[in-house]
Design an enzyme around this catalytic site. Structure first.
Site, PDB file in Angstrom:
ATOM      1  N   CYS A   1       1.181  -1.431  -0.149  1.00 29.40           N
ATOM      2  CA  CYS A   1      -0.166  -0.144   0.245  1.00 29.40           C
ATOM      3  C   CYS A   1       0.644   1.368  -0.192  1.00 29.40           C
ATOM      4  O   CYS A   1       2.175   0.995  -0.649  1.00 29.40           O
ATOM      5  CB  CYS A   1      -1.092   0.386   1.220  1.00 29.40           C
ATOM      6  SG  CYS A   1      -0.135   0.003   2.913  1.00 29.40           S
TER       7      CYS A   1
ATOM      8  N   ARG B   1      -3.543  -0.421   5.068  1.00 27.07           N
ATOM      9  CA  ARG B   1      -4.131  -1.836   4.208  1.00 27.07           C
ATOM     10  C   ARG B   1      -3.419  -2.236   4.334  1.00 27.07           C
ATOM     11  O   ARG B   1      -3.786  -3.908   4.369  1.00 27.07           O
ATOM     12  CB  ARG B   1      -3.837  -0.675   3.153  1.00 27.07           C
ATOM     13  CG  ARG B   1      -5.237  -0.086   2.989  1.00 27.07           C
ATOM     14  CD  ARG B   1      -5.775   0.360   2.076  1.00 27.07           C
ATOM     15  NE  ARG B   1      -4.511   1.364   1.417  1.00 27.07           N
ATOM     16  CZ  ARG B   1      -4.436   1.923   0.359  1.00 27.07           C
ATOM     17  NH1 ARG B   1      -5.371   2.180  -0.877  1.00 27.07           N
ATOM     18  NH2 ARG B   1      -3.240   2.948  -0.058  1.00 27.07           N
TER      19      ARG B   1
ATOM     20  N   ASP C   1      -7.799   4.135   0.812  1.00 32.15           N
ATOM     21  CA  ASP C   1      -6.854   4.416   1.761  1.00 32.15           C
ATOM     22  C   ASP C   1      -7.470   4.702   3.166  1.00 32.15           C
ATOM     23  O   ASP C   1      -8.050   5.745   3.412  1.00 32.15           O
ATOM     24  CB  ASP C   1      -5.715   4.798   1.654  1.00 32.15           C
ATOM     25  CG  ASP C   1      -4.426   5.537   2.809  1.00 32.15           C
ATOM     26  OD1 ASP C   1      -4.626   5.117   3.425  1.00 32.15           O
ATOM     27  OD2 ASP C   1      -3.836   5.663   2.850  1.00 32.15           O
TER      28      ASP C   1
END
Length: 141
Positions: free
Chosen positions: A7, A13, A113
């Site tokens: 990520c 994440r 996100d």
């Protein structure tokens, strides 16, 4: 099999994805090696507090996680590299064309996100990650 989740900052994440995948790998006796990295990680930062809480609600522990920047070595050692978005997938495929066939987006739709969001946003992200990882061929029975 070695799997890397990527990520942006490696605090939300991808650490959650790593924990989910490790739990699934263990439950299915798959013996995968799983790690996570960030495209723009501030090395050493802990997992986001809401990511820790969301993971804890599923009996997963992110308390020892520290953010790590993605390196060429990481790309070379991973059999599969899963990104959270198509744009990250495309970027990595451009940067590492000889490894492009091992780089894919985790889901058909980008996993947004959750950074800066409330706990409910993180829980939704966790659920998205869990569904996407369970659907991967590397985790099928």
């Amino acid at each position: 099999m070695t799997i890397c989740f990527v990520c942006t900052g490696n605090t939300c994440r991808s650490p959650m994805a790593q924990a989910i995948a490790e739990q699934l790998s263990d439950a299915r006796n798959l013996n995968h090696t799983i790690f996570s990295r960030g495209l723009a990680a501030a090395a050493g930062l802990p997992a986001s507090p809401h990511a820790v809480t969301a993971a804890q609600s599923h009996q997963l522990d992110l308390s020892a996680h520290t953010a790590t920047q993605l390196t060429v070595h990481d790309i070379a050692q991973a059999d599969r590299i899963y990104t959270m978005s198509r744009s990250a997938q495309q970027l990595l495929q451009q940067l590492y064309p000889t490894h492009a066939d091992r780089i894919a987006a985790l889901s058909d739709s980008d996993i947004a996100d959750p950074f800066g969001g409330d706990l409910a946003v993180y829980q939704l992200t966790f659920d998205q990650l869990q569904r996407a990882i369970a659907a991967l061929p590397e985790f099928s029975l």
